[in-house]
Design an enzyme around this catalytic site. Structure first.
Site, short mmCIF file in Angstrom:
data_model
loop_
_atom_site.label_atom_id
_atom_site.label_comp_id
_atom_site.label_asym_id
_atom_site.label_seq_id
_atom_site.Cartn_x
_atom_site.Cartn_y
_atom_site.Cartn_z
N LYS A 93 0.79 -1.23 0.00
CA LYS A 93 0.00 0.00 0.00
C LYS A 93 0.83 1.29 0.00
O LYS A 93 0.38 2.31 -0.50
CB LYS A 93 -0.96 0.01 1.21
CG LYS A 93 -2.06 -1.00 1.08
CD LYS A 93 -2.87 -1.14 2.35
CE LYS A 93 -4.08 -0.29 2.34
NZ LYS A 93 -5.05 -0.67 3.39
N ASP A 132 -9.91 3.89 2.35
CA ASP A 132 -10.02 3.33 3.72
C ASP A 132 -10.69 4.31 4.68
O ASP A 132 -11.55 3.92 5.48
CB ASP A 132 -8.63 2.97 4.27
CG ASP A 132 -8.09 1.70 3.65
OD1 ASP A 132 -8.89 0.84 3.25
OD2 ASP A 132 -6.85 1.57 3.58
#
Ligand code: ATR
Length: 270
Positions: free
Chosen positions: A65, A101
């Site tokens: 990520k 997120d």
């Protein structure tokens, strides 16, 4: 058929293929979504190969990520602030990186009725997961958001970075003694080995709510703590998982799926 995938290492356990298949069915979209294991040293070559194979979008999970950011042609402001990318969109010029997120966390809190506006919020932990949620939580205008960790350096750095967005205060777990919070968000990685940070007692105000970014076995220690503190409501982060996926799906397809039936389906099969 448009192709999508989640890349990670390991990735076989990922629930994303199931979630996106449910979204595609629900919205009548013709697409495929698979899980692809990409070793850390193969990230750059894999992204080029997946582009050549015509993939339209990717989800990115551990351990890629952060690293994937430097391979993106463009990165959204919120992904840059989060310091990580979990969603890639293929454009004519290359991969465009975003991070859903934080949006997923906020939407799940809203779905549960765990409001932030005007409330005192405690975030436990100061790692990558916390960096990913601070911006949307602060934009909700809590009375104060305290970010707490075992040692002071990481919360202090985060508070410095995010203080222009909203009222954030760094703290250590030990120094929380005497504070009271309406909402406590657990975002340490301690639950994965069955542990939980040592905290002073009586941190939760009457009627207080507790939320964990984790789900499954990693949620157990926080749940036990929250119940021992008399929390009015306690939730795991399974809804956040589905909400961040829905936000990715919307980026790719321009349609927002209904998350509630998919969360219910995951709970049934868990
Ligand atoms: P993530 O991406 O899950 O946030 P991370 O960036 O490694 O992972 O951050 C992990 C967070 O969980 C940190 O806040 C870490 O605290 P330290 O900075 O003090 O290490 C916290 N954490 C991990 N294990 C913990 C434990 N057993 N007790 C308390 N906090 C813990």
């Amino acid at each position: 058929m448009d192709r999508y995938a989640v890349i990670g290492h390991p990735v076989a356990h990922s629930k994303s293929p199931l979630i996106h298949a449910a979204f595609a069915r629900q919205t009548g979209q013709s697409l495929s979504y698979e899980a692809i294991d990409v070793a850390p040293d193969a990230l750059e070559a894999s992204l080029a190969a997946l582009a050549a194979q015509g993939f339209r979008g990717l989800n990115v999970t551990l351990p890629h990520k952060v690293e994937v950011m430097r391979l993106c042609e463009t990165v959204s402001d919120r992904a840059r602030r989060a310091g990580a990318v979990n969603t890639l969109l293929r454009t004519d010029n290359g991969w465009s990186g975003d991070n859903t997120d934080g949006e997923g966390c906020l939407r799940d809190l809203q779905r549960l009725g765990f409001g932030l506006r005007g409330r005192r919020v405690l975030v436990l932990g100061a790692g990558g997961a916390v960096r990913g949620i601070l911006e949307p939580l602060l934009r909700e205008q809590p009375a104060e958001l305290v970010v707490s960790n075992r040692s002071p350096a990481k919360p202090e750095a985060l508070a410095e970075e995010f203080r222009a967005i909203g009222p954030i205060r760094p703290c250590t777990h030990r120094a929380l003694k005497g504070d009271r919070f309406d909402l406590i968000v657990h975002a340490t990685s301690a639950g994965h080995d069955g542990s939980f940070p040592r905290l002073p007692g009586q941190l939760l105000a009457a009627g207080g709510q507790c939320y964990d970014l984790s789900y499954g076995h990693a949620f157990a220690p926080f749940r036990a703590w929250a119940e021992s503190q008399g929390a009015a409501q306690v939730s795991d982060g399974l809804g956040m998982l589905v909400e961040q996926a829905a936000a990715s799906f919307e980026r790719w397809r321009g349609l927002r799926p209904d998350t509630a039936p998919v969360i219910a389906q995951l709970r049934e099969t868990a």
